[in-house]
Write an enzyme that holds these catalytic residues in place. Structure first.
Site, PDB file in Angstrom:
ATOM      1  N   LYS A 138       0.859  -1.189   0.000  1.00 16.12           N
ATOM      2  CA  LYS A 138       0.000   0.000   0.000  1.00 16.12           C
ATOM      3  C   LYS A 138       0.892   1.234   0.000  1.00 16.12           C
ATOM      4  O   LYS A 138       1.807   1.348   0.811  1.00 16.12           O
ATOM      5  CB  LYS A 138      -0.875   0.005   1.254  1.00 16.12           C
ATOM      6  N   PRO A 159       8.805  -4.701   3.913  1.00 10.99           N
ATOM      7  CA  PRO A 159       9.291  -4.449   5.276  1.00 10.99           C
ATOM      8  C   PRO A 159       8.157  -4.085   6.222  1.00 10.99           C
ATOM      9  O   PRO A 159       7.144  -3.515   5.816  1.00 10.99           O
ATOM     10  CB  PRO A 159      10.270  -3.285   5.096  1.00 10.99           C
ATOM     11  N   GLY A 173       1.415  -5.997   6.653  1.00 15.78           N
ATOM     12  CA  GLY A 173       0.487  -6.933   7.279  1.00 15.78           C
ATOM     13  C   GLY A 173      -0.907  -6.840   6.701  1.00 15.78           C
ATOM     14  O   GLY A 173      -1.548  -7.860   6.404  1.00 15.78           O
ATOM     15  N   ASP A 205      -6.415  -0.447   7.862  1.00 13.60           N
ATOM     16  CA  ASP A 205      -6.065  -0.372   6.441  1.00 13.60           C
ATOM     17  C   ASP A 205      -6.525  -1.587   5.635  1.00 13.60           C
ATOM     18  O   ASP A 205      -6.343  -1.621   4.416  1.00 13.60           O
ATOM     19  CB  ASP A 205      -4.545  -0.223   6.279  1.00 13.60           C
TER      20      ASP A 205
END
Length: 275
Positions: free
Chosen positions: A10, A93, A101, A131
């Site tokens: 994202k 990362p 995630g 999110d």
């Protein structure tokens, strides 16, 4: 039969904090796109439930994996999830503003929706992570509310983007705790071409860059380095950091800038792509 899922990162092109609810959650307005780098999820039938994490950033996964939370939500809603062997290849990362995630959660929920005909509301998805609804959508959008209000948008042009992460872990919660002022955003915007998008981003940008701490100072220095690259039309930070991004005029500028930046700063994680 093996199932392979892709969980794109994202990227918040803009991120403005517009208020705070009584329950402590912050409201936002954000232009979001997806891509450049992705986690991979491999699902195999099994006699028992197994989840393995591997890849460059596997070491950053310590607590209960968000994939397990998604599967538990589906089971609570009545989905008859068969035993699985899941391998998560962690290429994004963690604590980097790229929704690593929640990107995985979005991919798993898309799979469950298709394979098990299960429907999830945005509110249910947001219960896993604010999110998650936007990562479930996985296409250009405007996110509002706490992230659960999604408005898809069409970008009639390509985005040539480079991502740079300096290896600084930033706690999203701690960053939100430092937000004191809220932003007012015009609900109507025109982003019919790259120039119009860049003009909007230069006005609204990312509110987290207004925080005064050592991490943000370092990130601002990196942003200046990106802005100095040939063909860069805009540079900023995605999410609450620490990943920075640059948008370039064309593919040639992106390729040349990538070579120049990785040569000058080999210590940084750096990826490039076209969205």
């Amino acid at each position: 039969m093996e199932t392979r899922l892709v969980a794109p990162a994202k990227i918040n092109l803009s991120l403005n904090i517009t208020g705070k609810r009584k329950n402590g959650y912050h409201e936002l307005h954000s232009i979001v796109v997806f891509g450049v780098v992705s986690d991979e999820i491999i699902i195999l039938p099994s006699n028992k439930n197994e989840l393995k994490v591997e890849g460059q950033f596997a070491y950053q996964i310590s607590d209960e994996n968000i994939i397990t939370k998604c599967l538990n939500l589906a089971k609570k809603k009545g989905a008859e999830i068969t035993p699985y062997n899941i391998t998560l290849k962690k290429n994004i990362p963690v604590g980097a503003g790229l929704g690593g995630g929640t990107a995985d959660a979005g991919a798993i929920l898309r799979y469950i929706s298709s394979a098990y005909k299960q429907i999830f509301s945005h509110e249910e998805m947001a219960s896993i992570g604010a999110d998650v609804p936007m990562c479930f959508t996985n296409s250009p959008l405007i996110a509002e509310g706490i992230g659960e209000k999604i408005t898809p948008i069409q970008l009639g042009f390509k985005l040539y983007i480079m991502l740079i992460n300096p290896g600084i872990y930033i706690s999203t919660q701690k960053m939100y705790d430092l937000i004191k002022d809220f932003n007012k955003i015009e609900t109507k915007m025109d982003i019919d071409n790259l120039e119009m998008l860049v003009n909007y981003l230069k006005v609204y940008g990312n509110d987290f860059l207004n925080i005064d701490n050592s991490n943000i100072k370092e990130i601002k220095r990196i942003i200046k380095d990106i802005e100095a690259l040939p063909g860069c039309v805009y540079a900023s930070m995605t999410g609450s950091g620490s990943t920075c991004f640059g948008i370039f005029k064309n593919l040639e500028d992106l390729e040349n800038s990538y070579l120049q930046f990785t040569k000058n700063f080999p210590q940084y994680w750096c990826k490039k792509g076209v969205i």
